[in-house]
Design an enzyme around this catalytic site. Sequence first.
Site, PDB file in Angstrom:
ATOM      1  N   HIS A 151      -7.536   7.601 -12.394  1.00 12.36           N
ATOM      2  CA  HIS A 151      -8.088   6.520 -10.999  1.00 12.36           C
ATOM      3  C   HIS A 151      -7.269   6.744 -10.068  1.00 12.36           C
ATOM      4  CE1 HIS A 151      -8.251   2.974  -9.806  1.00 12.36           C
ATOM      5  NE2 HIS A 151      -9.352   1.937 -10.100  1.00 12.36           N
ATOM      6  N   ARG A 185      -9.837  -2.672  -3.585  1.00 10.45           N
ATOM      7  CA  ARG A 185      -9.640  -2.023  -2.520  1.00 10.45           C
ATOM      8  C   ARG A 185     -11.245  -2.660  -2.224  1.00 10.45           C
ATOM      9  NH1 ARG A 185     -10.715   3.442  -4.519  1.00 10.45           N
ATOM     10  NH2 ARG A 185     -10.172   2.771  -6.508  1.00 10.45           N
TER      11      ARG A 185
END
Lengths: 556, 228
Positions: free
Chosen positions: A327, A347
């Site tokens: 990740h 994000r």
Amino acid sequence: MYPEYMQESIKKVEATRPDRLELARKLGKMIYPGMNKQEREEVLNENHPDYKAEARTKVRIGPDKGMVMTTEIAEMLERYSRIDIKNFDLSKADIKTDVLVIGAGSAGMSAAIVASEQGSEVLLATKLRLGDSNSMMAQGGIQAADQADDSPIIHYLDVMGGGHFDNKPDLVKALVNDAPLSIKWLEDMGVMFDKKESGQMVVQPGGGTSRNRMHSARDYTGAAICKVIRDEVYNRADKIKYIEYTAIVELLLNDKKEVSGAVMYHLENKQFSIVKAKSVIISTGGFGRLHIRGFETSNHYGATADGIAFAYRAGAHLLYMDSVQYHPTGAVYPEQIVGFLCTEKIRAIGAQPVNKDGELFVYPLEPRDVEASAFIRECNNGKGISTPSGIKGIWLDTPLIDQINGEGTIEKELPAMLRQYQRFGIDIREVPMLVYPTLHYQNGGIDINDRCETNVPGLYVAGEATGGVHGRNRLMGNSQLDIIVFGKRAGQYASERAKTIEDAGNLSLDHVLAYNKEVEALGIERSKVSPIILPDYIPDHVKAKQLIQEYNGTLI
Amino acid sequence: MSDTQKMVKVYVMGEAYMVPEGSTIVGAFEYAGFQLKRGVGCREGFCGACATVYREKGDYKLKGGLGCQTVVTDEMYIAQIPFVPADKPIYDMDEITPDAGTFMNLYPSVFRCVSCNTCTKACPQDIQVMDYIQAIIKGDIAEAANLSFDCIRCGLCALRCPAEIVQFNAAILAQRLYGKYIAPKSPELEVRANEIIEGKYVKELEELATMEKQKLVDKYYNREIKIS
């Protein structure tokens, strides 16, 4: 608090922030150009940990002998059984059930619910507690194409492209087609999805999605789902028996090489017991706690890929066991939380990845392997920030979130993140997070069809333990989806099979005996056993004083 | 650990161990040689497996926290609480209603709340536990669901409650009642679910599934991106 020497870099991030805010206001999420096919391939080849020569090894035994796998997995498969087979009494089953479900994350518990609805008796066995799983830890969201401008067709394309077109098409079809039905199932059970006043789902984009398709429940999405499913399992106590702190160590096969049960081991009272079952579902999750290539992990304590070990011994084929998901955003500072997941939702709602000079260098929502590789490249190019213990990272500029979406957004949308950093004196509304890729997900696993069947009759698999759904790279929010879609399917089809069977047949470990001989022929030390069951974090100098004669795997 | 690593003394259930400064409670156990089975879980603060009580040097207070999220201090006394006995009644979500009456039947202890706020002080998630219990008593299930949402079921509230309420179990019931009955249903989800049941996408999905790879790759890289 960040150490003094990082302040200079933080100031640079602050200095570029107004311009980047302006950019986000003008261009939305598209603040940096996305990579084309060639650029993606280049960044992956040069930087992704999977693409390093020593990352992969050919496994030397078992049904997929010769298959190239992640080195740590090949090593785990080339190990002995935990039980002394010759002296193991299989004459009497301690428990009989229609369907045995191994592992109690959201996939296993969904399977148990559906199988019980079909009228099957279910035994749900877990080596920790019900719900102790990666499912519980998922933060950002769950995908489903339920918006008017979206469709399962578009979702299908996103999944295939994200997975580098290695996905099994039938599994992707099932995933995207069942997605809205799965969300509906959860909504009807009472999962509190983020909604607008009209009831319309709040949806965000995720890395590699071409639509806003991410449903969430604050940043406790996995927990919100898993807690509800677990509550439902408790409510079905008449049909679903569950047993905790009990690891499965082997499957049992009958004369026709069909699965007929399993051997369980209770971690606390140290007793073995035998389960006879007409169908068996493996939902044991992934391998994060094997710390592939020495990476820190975002995974649950129990994520040791046990199901892969005993399914492989029973003859099940594996798929894409050479593919690991890192990740992009694992915490690297403070030290106590290294490896912690910083959800992609950060994000998705506006935080930007920037280097030590405060510069943008990548589109924030590339597919995970591409994004992670871009972070690694940036650090390799000397643009990362070093922590006191020498780990490198890049900044995830979180204060932008409130600036873009309005004050209070972080508090409302990311309470888990905010809380975790506050515990260590960092306010992510004021300062950025320092991140680097963390070992997150097992892309490959046991090969299944869209009925969750393996090549071993009676053996079903669902969730992270499977391979093929996500090809060689999973997109955000498709794992939460996968565990519900295939968990339900496994429960359905395992139950259907159980109904057609009068008796599961005899119980045998002959396959394990034969497998052990293959391990022996490789000259492997007797002390090497699997499944691993729990990771081992006891320091060497302490361990040297424990069980001096023999140290088999973990101390259990 | 390097030789220069500063160490602190912790008492694990009374027994003294030297562990590196900065360790979490779970990390301290492991450094001391414990292979944890209970009292450890996700190690990221999401599962509630590692409830711990502790006393710090010179402090009379008995504090509670998550073992994976709490850093040890010198001379700290630690005891894990890996399990909290708690009543969990069985109910059929289709047969109950989102009101105080449901809790009267299933969790009558909730109504014994004396508003002492001990539960709130015990919560490692900083949840306003007493407030959501009071919301249940008032029949404001939406408020209870929202206030209790971040509960990870560590059980410290129930352990400290003088009225012997099982707050964390009442919380999940409130959340489910809210999600199922009070939150408005998603209209677009209903529409899409019906389309899928009618098989609207089956044919087109089949076409994609059998499409030649290069054609599919082109289709993917040329797809329209519409995100906001």
